[in-house]
Scaffold this motif. Structure first.
Motif, PDB file in Angstrom:
ATOM      1  N   GLU A  43      68.774  44.888 -58.669  1.00 57.10           N
ATOM      2  CA  GLU A  43      68.427  44.354 -59.991  1.00 57.10           C
ATOM      3  C   GLU A  43      67.037  43.731 -60.021  1.00 57.10           C
ATOM      4  O   GLU A  43      66.788  42.757 -60.728  1.00 57.10           O
ATOM      5  N   TRP A  45      64.319  44.584 -61.621  1.00 58.66           N
ATOM      6  CA  TRP A  45      63.994  45.555 -62.660  1.00 58.66           C
ATOM      7  C   TRP A  45      62.499  45.716 -62.868  1.00 58.66           C
ATOM      8  O   TRP A  45      62.040  46.804 -63.220  1.00 58.66           O
ATOM      9  N   ASN A  75      66.623  46.814 -69.089  1.00 57.60           N
ATOM     10  CA  ASN A  75      67.161  45.717 -68.275  1.00 57.60           C
ATOM     11  C   ASN A  75      66.094  44.671 -67.961  1.00 57.60           C
ATOM     12  O   ASN A  75      66.371  43.462 -67.963  1.00 57.60           O
ATOM     13  N   GLU A  79      66.028  40.597 -68.971  1.00 58.68           N
ATOM     14  CA  GLU A  79      65.761  39.511 -68.029  1.00 58.68           C
ATOM     15  C   GLU A  79      64.653  38.597 -68.538  1.00 58.68           C
ATOM     16  O   GLU A  79      64.762  37.366 -68.482  1.00 58.68           O
TER      17      GLU A  79
END
Length: 349
Positions: A43, A45, A75, A79
């Motif tokens: 993750e 990203w 994504n 964030e």
């Protein structure tokens, strides 16, 4: 025959080198995509977006790469948006604006991120304006305003008035108001009494005087805190009784000539007044001097305050990047350096 074999051999070697180069390019693209996949698994990203972009640049027609890039950008935008909200809650508005802007760049369809960034930028500007020290010119304006203020009516009783009169003398009604509020009401020598009916509940002395006198074509002038005079509302009487005040307004940010022209247009466009105001700009001292009634002067003061503001500034950060999307790939042999000659002789055949 030997020349032909040599040509075929050179062609095969060139093809082999081109194939090897293509294989190496494919490996490089696969490596960028693979790095993007690894970053997506943890993750990360932002890193995934960069790796996927590299893969898409190397192979723009690869649908799998484009889908992966889009997923990573969405994504990453989420964030940054969540980070912006957290920063906003802690009061770090500048950092929050950057995070909202980044979220909007990654996901152009996220209008809320762009809206929040604009709102925070406005809040930052308001904070900066509020933190600035009061300019000396503002103090000068306050002093000039207080010096030119007309006297105010100060009745002895501030209790609201309730009036009910039917076909009563206007002078008797006004005398009743004066006795109830401790205000001495005087009358101009051209005052003519008449019958009038009125019903008012819970009004101030100023409101009662305004309504009764306006309905009967009179006006009043405050002579002191507890003294007024009632006068017929005619241009001649307005000219006789209305005070003329002289005010000088200090201008900081606007051209005084343009501002004076604006004021004159506003005055000419309004209802005609018995006393025409005089507006004189002074470019050397950057001031506007006005001679007018207190009511007109108050309007002029509000117009000047609304227009004498710093000019809006737009700060744009520009970063110029030179991007070359056409990658030059030179693999294999440069066959232009070689020449193959053949001689056809009919006699030899």
């Amino acid at each position: 025959m030997m020349a032909r074999n040599g040509l075929i051999g050179a062609s095969l070697r060139a093809a082999a080198l081109v194939s090897a180069a293509a294989l190496l390019a494919g490996c490089a693209t696969t490596a960028a995509f693979r790095d993007g996949e690894l970053a997506a698994q943890v993750e990360d990203w932002d890193s995934a977006v960069e790796y996927y972009r590299q893969a898409v640049q190397d192979d723009p027609q690869n649908a799998e790469y484009r889908v992966a890039l889009h997923r990573a950008m969405i994504n990453a935008a989420r964030e940054h948006y969540a980070r912006a909200e957290a920063l906003e809650e802690t009061g770090a508005l500048v950092e929050a604006v950057r995070a909202y802007r980044r979220a909007g760049e990654l996901d152009p369809g996220n209008n809320d991120a762009l809206y929040r960034a604009a709102e925070l930028e406005r809040a930052i500007r308001d904070r900066i304006e509020a933190s600035r020290s009061r300019a000396p010119i503002e103090d000068m304006r306050d002093v000039a305003s207080r010096a030119a203020d007309p006297p105010l009516l100060e009745p002895s009783s501030g209790e609201p008035l309730s009036l009910r009169f039917v076909d009563q003398s206007v002078q008797d009604i006004l005398d009743f108001i004066g006795n109830a509020t401790g205000v001495n009401i005087n009358f101009d020598q051209q005052f003519q009494d008449r019958q009038y009916s009125v019903q008012l509940d819970g009004v101030t002395v100023e409101e009662a005087l305004d309504q009764i006198l306006m309905a009967n074509q009179y006006f009043y002038k405050v002579l002191g805190p507890r003294n007024v005079i009632v006068v017929p509302d005619t241009p001649q009487k307005r000219l006789q009784y209305e005070d003329q005040v002289i005010r000088t307004f200090f201008v900081s940010h606007t051209d005084v000539t343009e501002l004076a022209t604006l004021l004159q247009q506003i005055i000419r466009g309004g209802a005609p007044t018995p006393v025409q105001p005089q507006i004189v700009p002074n470019g050397l001292s950057n001031t506007i001097t006005v001679r007018a009634t207190p009511a007109v002067t108050a309007v002029i003061e509000r117009v000047i305050a609304a227009n004498d503001r710093p000019r809006a500034e737009i700060i744009v950060d520009i970063e110029i990047l030179e991007v070359n999307r056409e990658r030059t790939r030179a693999f294999g042999l440069d066959l232009s350096q070689y020449s193959i000659g053949a001689v056809f002789a009919p006699d030899a055949a």
